[in-house]
Design a protein around this motif. Sequence first.
Motif, mmCIF file in Angstrom:
data_model
loop_
_atom_site.group_PDB
_atom_site.id
_atom_site.type_symbol
_atom_site.label_atom_id
_atom_site.label_comp_id
_atom_site.label_asym_id
_atom_site.label_seq_id
_atom_site.Cartn_x
_atom_site.Cartn_y
_atom_site.Cartn_z
ATOM 1 N N PHE A 56 0.837 -1.202 0.000
ATOM 2 C CA PHE A 56 0.000 0.000 0.000
ATOM 3 C C PHE A 56 0.873 1.255 0.000
ATOM 4 C CE2 PHE A 56 -3.076 -3.080 1.651
ATOM 5 C CZ PHE A 56 -4.093 -2.884 0.726
ATOM 6 N N SER A 57 1.715 1.365 -0.976
ATOM 7 C CA SER A 57 2.658 2.478 -1.154
ATOM 8 C C SER A 57 3.341 2.886 0.147
ATOM 9 C CB SER A 57 1.981 3.703 -1.804
ATOM 10 O OG SER A 57 0.601 3.565 -1.848
ATOM 11 N N GLY A 58 3.823 1.879 0.853
ATOM 12 C CA GLY A 58 4.622 2.182 2.040
ATOM 13 C C GLY A 58 3.806 2.497 3.283
ATOM 14 N N MET A 59 2.510 2.312 3.226
ATOM 15 C CA MET A 59 1.702 2.556 4.423
ATOM 16 C C MET A 59 1.841 1.403 5.418
ATOM 17 S SD MET A 59 -0.026 5.306 4.730
ATOM 18 C CE MET A 59 -0.424 6.764 3.810
ATOM 19 N N LEU A 60 1.933 0.195 4.888
ATOM 20 C CA LEU A 60 2.048 -0.974 5.749
ATOM 21 C C LEU A 60 3.349 -1.682 5.434
ATOM 22 C CD1 LEU A 60 -1.519 -2.523 5.472
ATOM 23 C CD2 LEU A 60 -0.670 -0.927 7.163
ATOM 24 N N THR A 61 3.867 -2.377 6.425
ATOM 25 C CA THR A 61 5.085 -3.136 6.172
ATOM 26 C C THR A 61 4.846 -4.598 6.483
ATOM 27 O OG1 THR A 61 7.384 -3.446 6.755
ATOM 28 C CG2 THR A 61 5.960 -2.672 8.477
ATOM 29 N N ASN A 62 5.552 -5.438 5.766
ATOM 30 C CA ASN A 62 5.397 -6.862 5.955
ATOM 31 C C ASN A 62 6.679 -7.402 6.584
ATOM 32 O OD1 ASN A 62 4.850 -9.561 5.752
ATOM 33 N ND2 ASN A 62 5.383 -9.674 3.575
ATOM 34 N N ASP A 63 6.816 -7.230 7.901
ATOM 35 C CA ASP A 63 8.011 -7.786 8.552
ATOM 36 C C ASP A 63 7.588 -8.835 9.582
ATOM 37 O OD1 ASP A 63 6.915 -6.152 10.404
ATOM 38 O OD2 ASP A 63 8.597 -4.777 10.567
ATOM 39 N N VAL A 64 8.596 -9.489 10.160
ATOM 40 C CA VAL A 64 8.287 -10.572 11.093
ATOM 41 C C VAL A 64 7.530 -10.038 12.305
ATOM 42 C CG1 VAL A 64 9.249 -12.546 12.291
ATOM 43 C CG2 VAL A 64 10.470 -11.560 10.382
ATOM 44 N N PHE A 65 7.919 -8.826 12.702
ATOM 45 C CA PHE A 65 7.274 -8.236 13.875
ATOM 46 C C PHE A 65 5.777 -8.088 13.648
ATOM 47 C CE2 PHE A 65 6.075 -4.339 16.284
ATOM 48 C CZ PHE A 65 6.265 -4.845 17.551
ATOM 49 N N SER A 66 5.417 -7.521 12.492
ATOM 50 C CA SER A 66 3.987 -7.320 12.251
ATOM 51 C C SER A 66 3.297 -8.673 12.119
ATOM 52 C CB SER A 66 3.776 -6.452 11.013
ATOM 53 O OG SER A 66 3.818 -7.234 9.848
ATOM 54 N N PHE A 67 4.008 -9.631 11.531
ATOM 55 C CA PHE A 67 3.412 -10.965 11.399
ATOM 56 C C PHE A 67 3.075 -11.554 12.767
ATOM 57 C CE2 PHE A 67 4.016 -15.592 11.264
ATOM 58 C CZ PHE A 67 3.051 -15.921 10.337
ATOM 59 N N VAL A 68 4.055 -11.502 13.653
ATOM 60 C CA VAL A 68 3.849 -12.093 14.986
ATOM 61 C C VAL A 68 2.765 -11.338 15.742
ATOM 62 C CG1 VAL A 68 4.941 -12.530 17.211
ATOM 63 C CG2 VAL A 68 6.196 -12.970 15.112
ATOM 64 N N MET A 69 2.807 -10.012 15.661
ATOM 65 C CA MET A 69 1.816 -9.246 16.406
ATOM 66 C C MET A 69 0.408 -9.449 15.849
ATOM 67 S SD MET A 69 3.365 -8.023 18.910
ATOM 68 C CE MET A 69 2.044 -7.069 19.615
ATOM 69 N N ARG A 70 0.310 -9.602 14.530
ATOM 70 C CA ARG A 70 -1.014 -9.862 13.959
ATOM 71 C C ARG A 70 -1.536 -11.202 14.437
ATOM 72 N NH1 ARG A 70 0.068 -9.526 7.885
ATOM 73 N NH2 ARG A 70 -2.097 -9.098 7.357
ATOM 74 N N ALA A 71 -0.638 -12.175 14.492
ATOM 75 C CA ALA A 71 -1.056 -13.483 15.003
ATOM 76 C C ALA A 71 -1.542 -13.343 16.446
ATOM 77 C CB ALA A 71 0.101 -14.477 14.924
ATOM 78 N N LEU A 72 -0.806 -12.562 17.227
ATOM 79 C CA LEU A 72 -1.175 -12.387 18.638
ATOM 80 C C LEU A 72 -2.534 -11.693 18.755
ATOM 81 C CD1 LEU A 72 0.014 -12.878 21.468
ATOM 82 C CD2 LEU A 72 0.718 -10.498 21.466
ATOM 83 N N VAL A 73 -2.754 -10.685 17.911
ATOM 84 C CA VAL A 73 -4.039 -9.980 17.919
ATOM 85 C C VAL A 73 -5.174 -10.962 17.634
ATOM 86 C CG1 VAL A 73 -5.440 -8.381 16.591
ATOM 87 C CG2 VAL A 73 -3.171 -7.705 17.341
ATOM 88 N N LEU A 74 -4.947 -11.832 16.637
ATOM 89 C CA LEU A 74 -5.998 -12.787 16.289
ATOM 90 C C LEU A 74 -6.249 -13.751 17.433
ATOM 91 C CD1 LEU A 74 -5.289 -13.447 12.523
ATOM 92 C CD2 LEU A 74 -7.318 -12.427 13.553
ATOM 93 N N VAL A 75 -5.172 -14.198 18.083
ATOM 94 C CA VAL A 75 -5.346 -15.103 19.220
ATOM 95 C C VAL A 75 -6.130 -14.406 20.326
ATOM 96 C CG1 VAL A 75 -4.145 -16.305 21.074
ATOM 97 C CG2 VAL A 75 -3.294 -16.472 18.757
ATOM 98 N N ALA A 76 -5.736 -13.156 20.619
ATOM 99 C CA ALA A 76 -6.413 -12.427 21.698
ATOM 100 C C ALA A 76 -7.891 -12.232 21.379
ATOM 101 C CB ALA A 76 -5.729 -11.075 21.917
#
Lengths: 485, 468
Positions: free
Chosen positions: B60-80
Amino acid sequence: MPYLLTTIIFLPLLGALVVALIPGNCDKIIRMTAIAFNAAVLMVVGVLCLLFDRTSGSMQFTETHPWIPQAGIHYTVGVDGISLALVFLTALLGFLACLASNTIKSRIKEYFIVYQILMTGMLGTFLALDLVVFYIFWETVLIPMFFLIGIWGGPRREYAAWKFFFYTLAGSVVMLLAIIGIYFLSTPHTFNMLELAYSSPLLSRTLQAILFLMFFFAFAIKVPVFPFHTWLPDAHVEAPTPVSVILAGVLLKMGTYGLFRVCVPFFPEAVAMFAWSLGVLGAVNLIYGACAAFAQTDFKKLIAYSSVSHMGFVLLGLAAMNSTGFNGSILEMFNHGIITGAMFLLVGVVYERSHTREFSAFGGLASTMPRYAFFLTFMALASLGLPGLSGFVGEFLSLAGIFITFPKLAIISAIGLIAVVVLFLVMVKKVLWGKPKEGVVWSDMSMGEVAVIMPLLILVLIVGFYPDAILDFQKHTVDVLVKTL
Amino acid sequence: MMNSLQFIKPELVLTAAGLMLLVCGVFGLRRKPLGLIALMAIVIGFFSLPMTLDSSSMVFSGMLTNDVFSFVMRALVLVATGLAVLMSIGYSWSDHDDAGEYYFFLLVAAISMMLTVSATNLLMIYLAIETLSIVSYVLACSFKKDLYSTEAGLKYFLFGALSTGIMLYGISLVYGLLGTLSLPAIGLKLAAGGIHEPTLVLAGLLVFAGFAFKASLVPFHMWVADVYEGAPWPVAAFFSIGPKAIGFALLARVFFGFPAFLTSGWEGIAVFLAIATMTIGNFSAFHQESVKRLLAFSSVAQAGYILAGLAAGVLGLKAAFFYIVIYTFMNMGAFACASFLSSERAPLESFKGMGRRAPGWALVFSIFLLSLAGLPPLAGFLAKFFVLVAVIDVKQYFLATAVVVNSVVAFFYYLKVIKVMYFEDSPDSQPIRIPVSGMIVLAICLSAVLLFGFWPQLIMNILALIFA
């Protein structure tokens, strides 16, 4: 034999799980299961004693498994002469106190689950060789003890449970800081207690002193060293009989064991620096404990304060900084466990019959309860250090050791010993002699009660006449330890 | 563009499900099936997460990043969120009839949190946080006729609006100073130097305050107890784990060395706030007569320990996120236990004799409480231990002492609850029934607390990837 020590540590925990699976209304089965598991632990420890190489002063049966390798934490256990006696003591008292737990009538399932967890914590503490693992086992003891005192204790049980918990917790968090501190000060960073024992002289004297004091604070509360002893009388008095036995017999030894396992080998210079202070604290414990015991009107409180007094000998032996003193100190730990354990069992015997522990309710029991009179007198004599019984050997060696290093302290302590003698004789007089109270008809000790105390009595005799039975196991380890000084 | 859509696949699943829930709710679908739909969407979203890994690093033209941190945190958000939905399914809703709306809002909250953790543009961060906040205000006053609940919503709104306003002002200052809101670009500009320092610090402070509100750090914690108390249990549990983790994720991404986009040197403030947060949280929890309020203040104190980790370098970042993962499970477990064992306000007396009425659940509750207190060998101990190790490693001895003293104090009120359950008897001996979905929540949380206590490597290996 691989996994021998791991078996010893986790067998009680398995017992807790098994007990948890038994339906709550099958009291008998629960009791038998708990007893069976404790007997099994005692047997495995017996095997350990047989296989133990007495001619070696190094760690035996060591096991190392990586646990959290990223943080340098490994599950490491091992046994040497210092820990072997205490492991045996724990297994033996654990088994006997479990037998004596038939006085517990309510919430039996919960009682034995908590009891078994406590056993795992204590055995683990004596066998762990990694500081983090050591700390974890050390802390594991806290919550079970909190429940054992708080649920099954006497009228002021809640107060006693809180007091015990927070005193010990305050000490152990300071120890946690020291553990992390020593990790970063060691090169390479390690939690392994054996490696730390050899790398210690690398630290500067000031750092050694600071870390020593932090560890000492935690251990001193557990021992307990004056002035950190005030939790002990409360906890002992409120705890039910079998728990008092464990508390006095084993838990206090965790503190003195820590001094020998951590303080002496890690910070030899600091210990040497503070040796005089340790000796003074020992003498204060000895005399203050005896004097305070003297003033008690409660049978159990008297024994509790006499424990404070006896731990003074352990400190004196440690402060001696020579092999005689160390041997005496370690032997005294074992002896105190046996003798005071028996004493608390004996207090429990009359408490079961009278539901009071006030001396004013007793008197003249010698005529109505001859068996009881015999055991109480015997144990009192052992406790005050009559030659030929085990208490004498430990006390004598400790005093002999301290005499070499600090003769003045030895003389003061020896004079203080008179207070201990008087104390126990007066106790025997108050309980056993004189006229029996009107209308007091208590049955003498049952065969079951005798059977629980009998093994302790035999041990007192064996160690009294042939101290090498225990000293043989520990003296090479002590030699190694003294060499590091 | 395809690449970008690929990246937000889980979010798209949640959006579709959310809209469906809204419609189904209007047409009178019952509460249970609605909850199951929401749960299903979250499960699908969770398992479609790995598919997002191979999209390019900036979307999204640099609005979002796809790094390991965001991956892990997104997983955590879904779990929560998943745990919160499960808890809601089993919860006894007394006076509430907008289930479709409720689950829709939960899913929207999840989407906005997932966007927040992958955002690398301050504007994106603001938009995502604002969405989360608005949804949260509505969730807090789920019981529309209940005074406590509406009060909670209003309070949350007032504090929240103020703090996002402050944050927005800070962001505008950053834009005025640097001419960009993209975090990597800000990093470059700052490295080039020549920026008016005091204004930048002021801007940083304002943004910090906005994040601190979400993480419930002192002095931005005033709302916590009242909002948690008024909100339904599942919502309170959700607030205590979801938005809080987001606050810390943002603090880590923007302020603490990962890499620090705003100027470095925030450790000092973090140390101060960490000490204040844990101390005030713990001492406020001390005298609470409601277990719900007690747990609310305990969650404030826990935030202090996590912040202590953030203040302690790379090792500390790892420790802090280890803590967050563990905290998600143990805090959720404690909230769930308390909610199923007691009532909406959960007075302490209602836990009397719980050791006999529901021995198994009392034991589970005790395990969660002791884990929160940091008793070995439970996972909560390791979390605190790693934070302490990191703090001592950077020679913050005062902070280390504060952590240790606080954990002793904290034992007092956690044990107080356990004491009431086991030491005191209740006249009421009715056994307690816990719904199946509640049992599943507790089983998940309990196994996490025990499993991570014995095999912390499971998390540590992942964290080693993030903070290399």
